[in-house]
Design a protein around this motif. Structure first.
Motif, PDB file in Angstrom:
ATOM      1  N   TRP A   1       0.853  -1.193   0.000  1.00  0.00           N
ATOM      2  CA  TRP A   1       0.000   0.000   0.000  1.00  0.00           C
ATOM      3  C   TRP A   1       0.883   1.236   0.000  1.00  0.00           C
ATOM      4  O   TRP A   1       1.737   1.378   0.872  1.00  0.00           O
ATOM      5  CB  TRP A   1      -0.890  -0.013   1.235  1.00  0.00           C
ATOM      6  CG  TRP A   1      -1.846   1.138   1.351  1.00  0.00           C
ATOM      7  CD1 TRP A   1      -1.552   2.436   1.661  1.00  0.00           C
ATOM      8  CD2 TRP A   1      -3.266   1.089   1.182  1.00  0.00           C
ATOM      9  NE1 TRP A   1      -2.682   3.205   1.689  1.00  0.00           N
ATOM     10  CE2 TRP A   1      -3.760   2.403   1.404  1.00  0.00           C
ATOM     11  CE3 TRP A   1      -4.170   0.061   0.877  1.00  0.00           C
ATOM     12  CZ2 TRP A   1      -5.116   2.706   1.326  1.00  0.00           C
ATOM     13  CZ3 TRP A   1      -5.515   0.380   0.800  1.00  0.00           C
ATOM     14  CH2 TRP A   1      -5.981   1.676   1.028  1.00  0.00           C
ATOM     15  N   VAL A   2       0.678   2.095  -0.990  1.00  0.00           N
ATOM     16  CA  VAL A   2       1.518   3.290  -1.105  1.00  0.00           C
ATOM     17  C   VAL A   2       0.694   4.542  -0.827  1.00  0.00           C
ATOM     18  O   VAL A   2      -0.514   4.570  -1.034  1.00  0.00           O
ATOM     19  CB  VAL A   2       2.161   3.398  -2.503  1.00  0.00           C
ATOM     20  CG1 VAL A   2       3.154   2.286  -2.716  1.00  0.00           C
ATOM     21  CG2 VAL A   2       1.103   3.384  -3.601  1.00  0.00           C
ATOM     22  N   THR A   3       1.359   5.558  -0.353  1.00  0.00           N
ATOM     23  CA  THR A   3       0.728   6.870  -0.171  1.00  0.00           C
ATOM     24  C   THR A   3       1.612   7.929  -0.805  1.00  0.00           C
ATOM     25  O   THR A   3       2.840   7.786  -0.820  1.00  0.00           O
ATOM     26  CB  THR A   3       0.540   7.190   1.332  1.00  0.00           C
ATOM     27  OG1 THR A   3       1.796   7.033   1.997  1.00  0.00           O
ATOM     28  CG2 THR A   3      -0.481   6.278   1.956  1.00  0.00           C
ATOM     29  N   PRO A   4       1.013   9.000  -1.337  1.00  0.00           N
ATOM     30  CA  PRO A   4      -0.435   9.163  -1.457  1.00  0.00           C
ATOM     31  C   PRO A   4      -1.019   8.227  -2.506  1.00  0.00           C
ATOM     32  O   PRO A   4      -0.339   7.864  -3.471  1.00  0.00           O
ATOM     33  CB  PRO A   4      -0.579  10.622  -1.877  1.00  0.00           C
ATOM     34  CG  PRO A   4       0.687  10.912  -2.628  1.00  0.00           C
ATOM     35  CD  PRO A   4       1.759  10.121  -1.919  1.00  0.00           C
ATOM     36  N   LEU A   5      -2.262   7.833  -2.297  1.00  0.00           N
ATOM     37  CA  LEU A   5      -2.918   6.980  -3.278  1.00  0.00           C
ATOM     38  C   LEU A   5      -3.109   7.731  -4.588  1.00  0.00           C
ATOM     39  O   LEU A   5      -3.421   8.928  -4.579  1.00  0.00           O
ATOM     40  CB  LEU A   5      -4.275   6.519  -2.756  1.00  0.00           C
ATOM     41  CG  LEU A   5      -4.265   5.451  -1.659  1.00  0.00           C
ATOM     42  CD1 LEU A   5      -5.673   5.260  -1.116  1.00  0.00           C
ATOM     43  CD2 LEU A   5      -3.720   4.132  -2.184  1.00  0.00           C
TER      44      LEU A   5
ATOM     45  N   GLU B   1      -5.009   8.763  -8.152  1.00  0.00           N
ATOM     46  CA  GLU B   1      -6.413   8.891  -8.533  1.00  0.00           C
ATOM     47  C   GLU B   1      -6.885   7.550  -9.068  1.00  0.00           C
ATOM     48  O   GLU B   1      -6.238   6.944  -9.931  1.00  0.00           O
ATOM     49  CB  GLU B   1      -6.563   9.964  -9.620  1.00  0.00           C
ATOM     50  CG  GLU B   1      -8.007  10.220 -10.027  1.00  0.00           C
ATOM     51  CD  GLU B   1      -8.138  11.327 -11.064  1.00  0.00           C
ATOM     52  OE1 GLU B   1      -9.263  11.549 -11.534  1.00  0.00           O
ATOM     53  OE2 GLU B   1      -7.111  11.942 -11.402  1.00  0.00           O
ATOM     54  N   GLY B   2      -7.994   7.103  -8.548  1.00  0.00           N
ATOM     55  CA  GLY B   2      -8.426   5.757  -8.881  1.00  0.00           C
ATOM     56  C   GLY B   2      -7.731   4.782  -7.951  1.00  0.00           C
ATOM     57  O   GLY B   2      -6.723   4.174  -8.307  1.00  0.00           O
ATOM     58  N   VAL B   3      -8.250   4.659  -6.724  1.00  0.00           N
ATOM     59  CA  VAL B   3      -7.530   3.947  -5.663  1.00  0.00           C
ATOM     60  C   VAL B   3      -7.344   2.468  -5.960  1.00  0.00           C
ATOM     61  O   VAL B   3      -6.496   1.811  -5.344  1.00  0.00           O
ATOM     62  CB  VAL B   3      -8.242   4.129  -4.308  1.00  0.00           C
ATOM     63  CG1 VAL B   3      -8.122   5.561  -3.840  1.00  0.00           C
ATOM     64  CG2 VAL B   3      -9.726   3.732  -4.419  1.00  0.00           C
ATOM     65  N   LEU B   4      -8.112   1.922  -6.884  1.00  0.00           N
ATOM     66  CA  LEU B   4      -7.934   0.520  -7.233  1.00  0.00           C
ATOM     67  C   LEU B   4      -6.505   0.256  -7.699  1.00  0.00           C
ATOM     68  O   LEU B   4      -5.983  -0.846  -7.542  1.00  0.00           O
ATOM     69  CB  LEU B   4      -8.926   0.122  -8.336  1.00  0.00           C
ATOM     70  CG  LEU B   4      -8.976  -1.359  -8.709  1.00  0.00           C
ATOM     71  CD1 LEU B   4      -9.427  -2.210  -7.527  1.00  0.00           C
ATOM     72  CD2 LEU B   4      -9.893  -1.573  -9.894  1.00  0.00           C
ATOM     73  N   LEU B   5      -5.873   1.270  -8.271  1.00  0.00           N
ATOM     74  CA  LEU B   5      -4.512   1.110  -8.790  1.00  0.00           C
ATOM     75  C   LEU B   5      -3.461   1.604  -7.797  1.00  0.00           C
ATOM     76  O   LEU B   5      -2.335   1.902  -8.173  1.00  0.00           O
ATOM     77  CB  LEU B   5      -4.370   1.868 -10.117  1.00  0.00           C
ATOM     78  CG  LEU B   5      -5.368   1.501 -11.210  1.00  0.00           C
ATOM     79  CD1 LEU B   5      -5.020   2.226 -12.497  1.00  0.00           C
ATOM     80  CD2 LEU B   5      -5.416  -0.004 -11.441  1.00  0.00           C
ATOM     81  N   GLY B   6      -3.808   1.668  -6.515  1.00  0.00           N
ATOM     82  CA  GLY B   6      -2.877   2.177  -5.514  1.00  0.00           C
ATOM     83  C   GLY B   6      -1.987   1.126  -4.898  1.00  0.00           C
ATOM     84  O   GLY B   6      -1.480   1.312  -3.789  1.00  0.00           O
ATOM     85  N   ARG B   7      -1.761   0.039  -5.593  1.00  0.00           N
ATOM     86  CA  ARG B   7      -0.955  -1.042  -5.056  1.00  0.00           C
ATOM     87  C   ARG B   7       0.500  -0.894  -5.529  1.00  0.00           C
ATOM     88  O   ARG B   7       0.791  -0.217  -6.501  1.00  0.00           O
ATOM     89  CB  ARG B   7      -1.491  -2.399  -5.493  1.00  0.00           C
ATOM     90  CG  ARG B   7      -2.959  -2.583  -5.211  1.00  0.00           C
ATOM     91  CD  ARG B   7      -3.404  -3.990  -5.509  1.00  0.00           C
ATOM     92  NE  ARG B   7      -4.867  -4.086  -5.502  1.00  0.00           N
ATOM     93  CZ  ARG B   7      -5.527  -5.234  -5.397  1.00  0.00           C
ATOM     94  NH1 ARG B   7      -4.866  -6.369  -5.302  1.00  0.00           N
ATOM     95  NH2 ARG B   7      -6.844  -5.247  -5.409  1.00  0.00           N
ATOM     96  N   ALA B   8       1.370  -1.582  -4.816  1.00  0.00           N
ATOM     97  CA  ALA B   8       2.780  -1.581  -5.186  1.00  0.00           C
ATOM     98  C   ALA B   8       3.345  -2.975  -4.978  1.00  0.00           C
ATOM     99  O   ALA B   8       2.729  -3.829  -4.318  1.00  0.00           O
ATOM    100  CB  ALA B   8       3.557  -0.570  -4.333  1.00  0.00           C
ATOM    101  N   LEU B   9       4.506  -3.197  -5.541  1.00  0.00           N
ATOM    102  CA  LEU B   9       5.195  -4.469  -5.349  1.00  0.00           C
ATOM    103  C   LEU B   9       5.602  -4.626  -3.885  1.00  0.00           C
ATOM    104  O   LEU B   9       5.801  -3.634  -3.170  1.00  0.00           O
ATOM    105  CB  LEU B   9       6.415  -4.535  -6.260  1.00  0.00           C
ATOM    106  CG  LEU B   9       6.085  -4.635  -7.752  1.00  0.00           C
ATOM    107  CD1 LEU B   9       7.286  -4.250  -8.591  1.00  0.00           C
ATOM    108  CD2 LEU B   9       5.609  -6.045  -8.103  1.00  0.00           C
TER     109      LEU B   9
END
Length: 268
Positions: free
Chosen positions: A200-204, A206-214
């Motif tokens: 989980w990365v911040t800031p998320l 736009e479009g939080v569905l794509l707010g993931r990281a490796l």
């Protein structure tokens, strides 16, 4: 616990990598498992996809996704998904329940509808040798994507059924924030059907569905979650599944290599 014995590469992590290239990349990297999605499988052809993965010696660890029980055609669509999972040799069909029915504010009723729908599908899944794996999504998706928002809510439904027929997905992105998650993982025990990791990365974006990281690029205690599912008795595959425009823009082989590095450094 070392190496890639339990590692599985979910093909959504390299969304722009065609299925034959994903399979070849996994084989070259010594990856034993792959998580598949229905859309790219359909694009390549179901029978061709099944043969491709089987001939490569890869285990299909899950098929995503069924669910979306507020849709008019939910029953037929989910029966097709069960058949596809069986054809691919996927032991788990991931269910994303779907959001509120159009015009509805009745979230309790929507959750009851999910339980009723799973009850209708369970005999078909059992006959096909496929387990239905209920995936809770972060509460921010409750209205439009998934009214099942916590692992506890998923277990409330799963516990109505035989654990070999209906289980739950522990996806780090969706459950890490929950202060009850470790108690719920212990409660889940043999009902854990799949364990998926990302960060989980911040800031998320736009479009939080794509707010993931490796794995390793964010703030989730991934190793702690892995130790918890292990302690609950789960010994199955660990899928790296990342939705990220930044990750998707990178070459597939580079993404797979980075996923392996993050897995080895932050999960096992």
């Amino acid at each position: 616990m070392t190496g890639l014995r339990r590692f599985s590469f979910n093909q959504a992590t390299a969304q722009r990598w065609p299925l034959p290239d994903v399979v070849a990349g996994c084989v070259a990297a010594g990856v034993p498992g792959i998580g598949l999605w229905r859309e790219p499988v359909a694009e390549h052809g179901l029978a061709r996809s099944a043969k491709l993965v089987r001939d490569a010696g890869l285990a299909v660890t899950s098929l995503c996704r069924g669910g979306f029980f507020a849709a008019d055609d939910w029953r037929a669509e989910n029966l097709r998904a069960i058949e596809e999972a069986a054809t691919l040799g996927a032991p788990e069909l991931v269910l994303v329940s779907g959001g509120l029915p159009p015009g509805s504010r009745d979230i309790d009723g929507a959750r009851r509808q999910v339980a009723d729908a799973i009850g209708e599908l369970a005999p078909h899944a059992a006959a096909a040798g496929v387990r239905l794996a209920i995936e809770p999504l972060h509460p921010m998706f409750a209205a439009d994507r998934c009214v099942i928002a916590t692992l506890g809510q998923a277990l409330d439904i799963a516990e109505l059924f035989d654990p070999t027929v209906v289980g739950v997905v522990v996806d780090a992105y969706h459950v890490w924030w929950d202060d009850t998650v470790y108690a719920q993982i212990e409660r889940a025990g043999p009902r854990i059907a799949a364990f998926q990791v990302c960060d989980w990365v911040t800031p998320l974006p736009e479009g939080v569905l794509l707010g993931r990281a490796l794995p390793g690029d964010g703030c989730i205690e991934l190793r702690r979650l892995r130790e918890a599912v292990d302690a609950a008795g789960y010994a199955g595959p660990i899928e790296v599944e990342v939705f990220s425009a930044e990750v998707w823009a990178r070459p597939g082989a580079e993404v797979l290599d980075a996923a392996i590095t993050g897995y080895l450094g932050h999960v096992v």
